[in-house]
Write a protein that holds these residues in place. Structure first.
Motif, PDB file in Angstrom:
ATOM      1  N   GLN A  31      -3.892  -2.289  -2.869  1.00 36.93           N
ATOM      2  CA  GLN A  31      -4.835  -3.271  -3.390  1.00 36.93           C
ATOM      3  C   GLN A  31      -4.824  -4.602  -2.644  1.00 36.93           C
ATOM      4  OE1 GLN A  31      -7.190  -2.630  -5.261  1.00 36.93           O
ATOM      5  NE2 GLN A  31      -6.700  -1.540  -7.126  1.00 36.93           N
ATOM      6  N   LYS A 216      -2.445  -8.635 -12.435  1.00 40.36           N
ATOM      7  CA  LYS A 216      -3.317  -8.397 -11.292  1.00 40.36           C
ATOM      8  C   LYS A 216      -2.846  -9.196 -10.086  1.00 40.36           C
ATOM      9  CE  LYS A 216      -6.539 -12.022 -12.765  1.00 40.36           C
ATOM     10  NZ  LYS A 216      -7.919 -12.324 -13.212  1.00 40.36           N
ATOM     11  N   ASP A 217      -3.332  -8.797  -8.921  1.00 41.07           N
ATOM     12  CA  ASP A 217      -3.045  -9.501  -7.673  1.00 41.07           C
ATOM     13  C   ASP A 217      -3.960 -10.724  -7.607  1.00 41.07           C
ATOM     14  OD1 ASP A 217      -2.879 -10.428  -5.076  1.00 41.07           O
ATOM     15  OD2 ASP A 217      -2.781  -8.437  -4.183  1.00 41.07           O
ATOM     16  N   GLU A 218      -3.425 -11.902  -7.917  1.00 44.37           N
ATOM     17  CA  GLU A 218      -4.250 -13.108  -8.009  1.00 44.37           C
ATOM     18  C   GLU A 218      -4.846 -13.503  -6.662  1.00 44.37           C
ATOM     19  OE1 GLU A 218      -1.857 -16.072  -9.870  1.00 44.37           O
ATOM     20  OE2 GLU A 218      -1.720 -14.993 -11.778  1.00 44.37           O
ATOM     21  N   LYS A 220      -5.702 -11.481  -4.174  1.00 45.52           N
ATOM     22  CA  LYS A 220      -6.806 -10.563  -3.870  1.00 45.52           C
ATOM     23  C   LYS A 220      -8.066 -10.945  -4.644  1.00 45.52           C
ATOM     24  CE  LYS A 220      -8.603  -6.080  -4.871  1.00 45.52           C
ATOM     25  NZ  LYS A 220      -8.512  -4.930  -5.767  1.00 45.52           N
ATOM     26  N   HIS A 221      -7.905 -11.237  -5.937  1.00 42.57           N
ATOM     27  CA  HIS A 221      -9.059 -11.587  -6.749  1.00 42.57           C
ATOM     28  C   HIS A 221      -9.701 -12.900  -6.295  1.00 42.57           C
ATOM     29  CE1 HIS A 221      -9.086  -8.517  -9.988  1.00 42.57           C
ATOM     30  NE2 HIS A 221      -7.819  -8.383  -9.641  1.00 42.57           N
ATOM     31  N   MET A 224     -11.674 -12.085  -3.119  1.00 44.43           N
ATOM     32  CA  MET A 224     -12.880 -11.314  -3.415  1.00 44.43           C
ATOM     33  C   MET A 224     -13.959 -12.165  -4.085  1.00 44.43           C
ATOM     34  SD  MET A 224     -12.211  -8.641  -1.903  1.00 44.43           S
ATOM     35  CE  MET A 224     -13.808  -7.895  -2.257  1.00 44.43           C
ATOM     36  N   LYS A 225     -13.563 -13.211  -4.814  1.00 39.56           N
ATOM     37  CA  LYS A 225     -14.554 -14.140  -5.377  1.00 39.56           C
ATOM     38  C   LYS A 225     -15.278 -14.880  -4.259  1.00 39.56           C
ATOM     39  CE  LYS A 225     -12.604 -15.000  -9.972  1.00 39.56           C
ATOM     40  NZ  LYS A 225     -11.998 -16.016 -10.887  1.00 39.56           N
ATOM     41  N   GLU A 228     -17.725 -12.351  -2.760  1.00 41.35           N
ATOM     42  CA  GLU A 228     -18.910 -12.172  -3.611  1.00 41.35           C
ATOM     43  C   GLU A 228     -19.859 -13.363  -3.501  1.00 41.35           C
ATOM     44  OE1 GLU A 228     -17.388 -11.536  -7.515  1.00 41.35           O
ATOM     45  OE2 GLU A 228     -16.421  -9.625  -7.006  1.00 41.35           O
TER      46      GLU A 228
END
Length: 318
Positions: A31, A216-218, A220-221, A224-225, A228
């Motif tokens: 991930q 969660k993998d902070e 990575k998120h 990804m924000k 997006e």
């Protein structure tokens, strides 16, 4: 097993005369954020080059040999034929060596999990093995060859599934020697009764159920924000990847359901007949897969990678 889960490997679980045809499915997902190297001028993917570290010049693959460093700066060169001769022979079996108590294996030995699912009408015998492991509190210690590499593994029941978790070999796990650790036990570690009581209360207050979705993998998120946001703004680039050769598929495994049924009805002594049965079941597959698998692995390692990956992505393995 979820629809669409790709079978990575097909073979059979074996112990005694029992053969359970199964397929392996990955049980984990990498991930981390996957950054590719791109040429900013053309948006072409950037791959590895074969560079002589002393001269800085690129060299042809025909001039590359494989060496093993046995002392600092001293190497032994191993030829492709010598490497091929010692590659583990693929038998397409998860061969259980012994059954051990489930709590005997330290967590430090666990390396990579795979889901094991029955194929070729192996449902009933699969369920039998799963249930007997649950009832006995045992797990199966096994050897398996995946992608020309031999692994030690443990077969563990988990809900409705059997999980094959690859293990690190004994000489791959460091000892505790050299670590400055406190003495074992409350008294040995000089922990007072009051300190112990407060610590127990804190653990109780923070206790809860295992809910993996709570974590969660902070990083990575967060990345990804950003991705997006740029996609919505139209701030994107198109990258055309070069075509890759399709990997060779593993040979089909002989259906041994009939042998399994005879074994369950008392068709012979496992101790005396199991080795011969395993040799017969693996003979055809081993002959057709051993040589091609070894050559394919040697060629694959020499082939250029299509794009530079981060450390986490580069370590992915089937």
């Amino acid at each position: 097993m979820a629809t669409g889960s790709r079978t990575l490997w097909k073979g059979a679980i074996t112990f005694g005369l029992v053969h359970i045809p199964v397929g392996l499915h990955t049980a984990s997902i990498e991930q981390g954020v996957d950054f590719d190297w791109l040429d900013k001028r053309t948006m072409d993917p950037v791959g590895y080059k074969r560079i002589n570290k002393k001269t800085g010049k690129e060299i042809d693959k025909d001039n590359i040999v494989k060496g093993v460093e046995y002392e600092d700066g001293k190497y032994v060169v191993i030829s492709p034929d010598e490497i091929e001769a010692v590659y583990p022979r693929t038998t397409q079996t998860i061969e259980i060596q012994r059954f051990i108590d489930a709590n005997e294996i330290p967590f430090v030995y666990l390396e990579r999990p795979y889901y094991v699912a029955p194929i070729n009408k192996g449902q009933k015998v699969y369920a039998l093995l799963r249930e007997v492991l649950i009832k006995s509190g045992k797990v199966g210690l096994a050897k398996v060859v995946i992608a020309t590499k031999q692994h030690l593994a443990v077969l563990v029941p988990s809900g409705k599934a059997l999980v094959l978790n690859l293990l690190r070999w004994g000489d791959e796990v460091k000892t505790l020697e050299g670590l400055d650790l406190p003495a074992a036990g409350v008294k040995g570690a000089n922990v007072s009764a009051a300190e112990m009581k407060m610590a127990e209360q804190l653990v109780n207050d923070m206790s809860g159920k295992w809910e993996p979705e709570d974590f969660k993998d902070e990083f990575k998120h967060a990345v990804m924000k950003i991705v997006e946001k740029k996609v919505k703004a139209g701030d994107t680039e198109t990258v055309i990847q070069p075509e890759e050769e399709a990997p060779e598929e593993a040979s089909n495994v002989i259906d041994l359901t009939e042998l399994l049924q005879r074994s369950l009805k008392g068709g012979g002594s496992a101790k005396t007949k199991a080795p011969a049965a395993r040799k017969r079941s693996a003979k055809t597959t081993a002959k057709t897969t051993a040589k091609t698998t070894a050559k394919s692995a040697t060629k694959t390692k020499a082939r250029k990678s299509p794009a530079k990956k981060t450390g986490a992505a580069a370590r992915k393995a089937a």
